[in-house]
Design an enzyme around this catalytic site. Structure first.
Site, PDB file in Angstrom:
ATOM      1  N   PRO A  10       0.725  -1.165   0.028  1.00  0.00           N
ATOM      2  CA  PRO A  10       0.221  -0.044  -0.156  1.00  0.00           C
ATOM      3  C   PRO A  10       0.644   1.223  -0.076  1.00  0.00           C
ATOM      4  O   PRO A  10       1.853   1.240   0.681  1.00  0.00           O
ATOM      5  CB  PRO A  10      -0.824  -0.205   1.355  1.00  0.00           C
ATOM      6  CG  PRO A  10      -0.214  -0.925   2.200  1.00  0.00           C
ATOM      7  CD  PRO A  10       0.680  -2.055   1.194  1.00  0.00           C
ATOM      8  N   ASN A  11       0.174   2.166  -0.745  1.00  0.00           N
ATOM      9  CA  ASN A  11       0.924   3.541  -0.836  1.00  0.00           C
ATOM     10  C   ASN A  11       2.291   3.907  -1.601  1.00  0.00           C
ATOM     11  O   ASN A  11       2.504   4.939  -1.752  1.00  0.00           O
ATOM     12  CB  ASN A  11       0.799   4.334   0.706  1.00  0.00           C
ATOM     13  CG  ASN A  11      -0.260   4.235   1.508  1.00  0.00           C
ATOM     14  OD1 ASN A  11      -1.028   4.899   0.807  1.00  0.00           O
ATOM     15  ND2 ASN A  11      -0.329   3.965   2.528  1.00  0.00           N
ATOM     16  N   ARG A  18       4.428  11.092  -2.416  1.00  0.00           N
ATOM     17  CA  ARG A  18       4.216  10.605  -0.839  1.00  0.00           C
ATOM     18  C   ARG A  18       5.760  11.240  -0.259  1.00  0.00           C
ATOM     19  O   ARG A  18       6.774  10.711  -0.589  1.00  0.00           O
ATOM     20  CB  ARG A  18       3.961   9.243  -1.164  1.00  0.00           C
ATOM     21  CG  ARG A  18       4.117   8.563   0.443  1.00  0.00           C
ATOM     22  CD  ARG A  18       4.068   7.132   0.153  1.00  0.00           C
ATOM     23  NE  ARG A  18       4.025   6.658   1.508  1.00  0.00           N
ATOM     24  CZ  ARG A  18       4.318   5.439   2.065  1.00  0.00           C
ATOM     25  NH1 ARG A  18       4.812   4.536   1.101  1.00  0.00           N
ATOM     26  NH2 ARG A  18       4.071   5.055   3.277  1.00  0.00           N
ATOM     27  N   TYR A  23      10.848   8.918   0.689  1.00  0.00           N
ATOM     28  CA  TYR A  23      10.947   8.027  -0.128  1.00  0.00           C
ATOM     29  C   TYR A  23      11.447   8.605  -1.712  1.00  0.00           C
ATOM     30  O   TYR A  23      11.387   7.716  -2.572  1.00  0.00           O
ATOM     31  CB  TYR A  23       9.364   7.539  -0.582  1.00  0.00           C
ATOM     32  CG  TYR A  23       8.828   6.847   1.005  1.00  0.00           C
ATOM     33  CD1 TYR A  23       9.291   5.888   1.288  1.00  0.00           C
ATOM     34  CD2 TYR A  23       7.911   7.517   1.561  1.00  0.00           C
ATOM     35  CE1 TYR A  23       8.955   5.212   2.157  1.00  0.00           C
ATOM     36  CE2 TYR A  23       7.410   7.104   2.855  1.00  0.00           C
ATOM     37  CZ  TYR A  23       7.968   5.835   3.154  1.00  0.00           C
ATOM     38  OH  TYR A  23       7.390   5.091   4.195  1.00  0.00           O
ATOM     39  N   ASN A  74       7.975  -5.367  -0.802  1.00  0.00           N
ATOM     40  CA  ASN A  74       7.878  -4.309   0.188  1.00  0.00           C
ATOM     41  C   ASN A  74       6.483  -4.322   0.606  1.00  0.00           C
ATOM     42  O   ASN A  74       5.516  -3.793  -0.313  1.00  0.00           O
ATOM     43  CB  ASN A  74       8.333  -2.953  -0.613  1.00  0.00           C
ATOM     44  CG  ASN A  74       8.363  -1.629   0.456  1.00  0.00           C
ATOM     45  OD1 ASN A  74       7.778  -2.061   1.236  1.00  0.00           O
ATOM     46  ND2 ASN A  74       8.728  -0.496   0.018  1.00  0.00           N
ATOM     47  N   ALA A  77       3.093  -0.540   4.990  1.00  0.00           N
ATOM     48  CA  ALA A  77       2.596  -0.525   6.482  1.00  0.00           C
ATOM     49  C   ALA A  77       2.065  -1.918   6.855  1.00  0.00           C
ATOM     50  O   ALA A  77       2.117  -2.366   8.013  1.00  0.00           O
ATOM     51  CB  ALA A  77       1.438   0.262   6.433  1.00  0.00           C
ATOM     52  N   HIS A  80       4.105  -4.161   9.203  1.00  0.00           N
ATOM     53  CA  HIS A  80       4.301  -4.185  10.538  1.00  0.00           C
ATOM     54  C   HIS A  80       2.804  -4.769  11.183  1.00  0.00           C
ATOM     55  O   HIS A  80       2.456  -4.693  12.617  1.00  0.00           O
ATOM     56  CB  HIS A  80       4.251  -2.652  11.127  1.00  0.00           C
ATOM     57  CG  HIS A  80       5.240  -1.858  10.117  1.00  0.00           C
ATOM     58  ND1 HIS A  80       6.740  -2.349  10.333  1.00  0.00           N
ATOM     59  CD2 HIS A  80       5.081  -0.789   9.331  1.00  0.00           C
ATOM     60  CE1 HIS A  80       7.273  -1.484   9.386  1.00  0.00           C
ATOM     61  NE2 HIS A  80       6.282  -0.682   8.727  1.00  0.00           N
ATOM     62  N   GLU A  98      12.605  -9.167   1.794  1.00  0.00           N
ATOM     63  CA  GLU A  98      11.950  -7.947   2.270  1.00  0.00           C
ATOM     64  C   GLU A  98      12.824  -6.808   1.858  1.00  0.00           C
ATOM     65  O   GLU A  98      13.911  -6.707   2.054  1.00  0.00           O
ATOM     66  CB  GLU A  98      11.873  -8.102   3.625  1.00  0.00           C
ATOM     67  CG  GLU A  98      11.167  -7.075   4.685  1.00  0.00           C
ATOM     68  CD  GLU A  98      11.380  -7.358   5.933  1.00  0.00           C
ATOM     69  OE1 GLU A  98      11.592  -8.167   6.581  1.00  0.00           O
ATOM     70  OE2 GLU A  98      10.627  -6.251   6.587  1.00  0.00           O
ATOM     71  N   HIS A 100      12.674  -2.430   1.896  1.00  0.00           N
ATOM     72  CA  HIS A 100      12.075  -1.185   2.437  1.00  0.00           C
ATOM     73  C   HIS A 100      12.866  -0.109   1.643  1.00  0.00           C
ATOM     74  O   HIS A 100      14.148  -0.229   1.797  1.00  0.00           O
ATOM     75  CB  HIS A 100      12.097  -1.104   3.956  1.00  0.00           C
ATOM     76  CG  HIS A 100      11.239  -1.968   4.573  1.00  0.00           C
ATOM     77  ND1 HIS A 100       9.867  -2.154   4.344  1.00  0.00           N
ATOM     78  CD2 HIS A 100      11.473  -3.228   5.277  1.00  0.00           C
ATOM     79  CE1 HIS A 100       9.442  -3.022   4.944  1.00  0.00           C
ATOM     80  NE2 HIS A 100      10.510  -3.840   5.509  1.00  0.00           N
ATOM     81  N   ARG A 107      13.059   5.144  12.383  1.00  0.00           N
ATOM     82  CA  ARG A 107      12.036   5.657  12.280  1.00  0.00           C
ATOM     83  C   ARG A 107      11.102   5.513  13.541  1.00  0.00           C
ATOM     84  O   ARG A 107      11.571   5.139  14.694  1.00  0.00           O
ATOM     85  CB  ARG A 107      11.094   5.582  11.117  1.00  0.00           C
ATOM     86  CG  ARG A 107      11.961   5.914   9.804  1.00  0.00           C
ATOM     87  CD  ARG A 107      10.984   5.527   8.392  1.00  0.00           C
ATOM     88  NE  ARG A 107       9.896   6.322   8.458  1.00  0.00           N
ATOM     89  CZ  ARG A 107       8.964   6.158   7.418  1.00  0.00           C
ATOM     90  NH1 ARG A 107       9.270   5.136   6.508  1.00  0.00           N
ATOM     91  NH2 ARG A 107       7.838   6.892   7.257  1.00  0.00           N
TER      92      ARG A 107
HETATM   93  C1  DQA Z   1       8.086   1.299   3.697  1.00  0.00           C
HETATM   94  C2  DQA Z   1       8.415   1.594   5.367  1.00  0.00           C
HETATM   95  C3  DQA Z   1       6.695   1.299   5.927  1.00  0.00           C
HETATM   96  O1  DQA Z   1       6.976   1.671   7.577  1.00  0.00           O
HETATM   97  C4  DQA Z   1       5.903   2.151   5.227  1.00  0.00           C
HETATM   98  O2  DQA Z   1       4.604   2.007   5.965  1.00  0.00           O
HETATM   99  C5  DQA Z   1       5.774   2.064   3.837  1.00  0.00           C
HETATM  100  C6  DQA Z   1       7.054   1.998   3.227  1.00  0.00           C
HETATM  101  C7  DQA Z   1       9.710   1.557   2.963  1.00  0.00           C
HETATM  102  O3  DQA Z   1       9.635   1.285   1.926  1.00  0.00           O
HETATM  103  O4  DQA Z   1      10.598   2.286   3.741  1.00  0.00           O
HETATM  104  O5  DQA Z   1       4.650   2.230   3.505  1.00  0.00           O
HETATM  105  O6  DQA Z   1       7.968  -0.259   3.747  1.00  0.00           O
END
Ligand code: DQA
Length: 148
Positions: A10-11, A18, A23, A74, A77, A80, A98, A100, A107
């Site tokens: 997501p996102n 964003r 990012y 990736n 959110a 977590h 994994e 990120h 953070r």
């Molecule tokens: C993320 C880190 C996550 O905590 C966050 O919710 C994301 C992006 C990252 O790529 O750093 O959406 O996975």
């Protein structure tokens, strides 16, 4: 030639707009182009999927069973929070990395917990868009073959 599946949670469709201080400025289509270019250079088949929906991510992971040799994910959110994504990865049994973009350990406290870290081959984070390319190089090392 191996199949390496890249999954954005997501996102990540909001990349470029964003929180660019965290990012970066690259949007998702530019990132996906860079991932595909590197896949070509490595001589592997790359498939990319993005969803904002946990169930769609679970369905997609299930659909990779017996098809992908390696998953790069990736989970955004959901990293977590999602037992469902963890269980889907365990169900298909495909070696996973994994990824990120940010260094989640620098953070908020809640980002330090990952529901998948203990079931993946390894985790790469903190290098922005480059995290995915580093993960792809690592995946190519795990699957072997490809372009010599
Ligand atoms: C993320 C880190 C996550 O905590 C966050 O919710 C994301 C992006 C990252 O790529 O750093 O959406 O996975």
């Amino acid at each position: 030639m191996a199949k390496i599946t890249v999954i954005h949670g997501p996102n990540l469709n909001m990349l470029g707009k964003r929180e660019p201080d965290i990012y970066g400025a690259m949007d998702l289509s530019q990132l996906d182009d860079a991932i595909r270019r590197m896949g070509d250079q490595l001589g592997h088949l790359v498939e990319i999927f993005q969803s904002n929906h946990e169930g769609d991510l679970v369905d997609y992971i299930q659909g990779q069973g017996g098809k992908a040799d390696m998953i790069l994910i990736n989970p955004g959110a959901y990293t977590h929070t999602s037992v469902a994504i963890r269980d889907a990865l365990l169900a298909v049994g495909i070696p996973t990395i994994e990824v990120h973009m940010s260094n989640v350990h620098k953070r908020e406290e809640f980002r330090k917990i990952s529901y998948i870290s203990d079931i993946v081959v390894g985790t790469i984070g903190g290098f922005g868009a480059q995290s995915y390319l580093l993960a792809l190089a690592a995946a190519a090392g795990v699957v072997g073959g490809g372009r010599q």
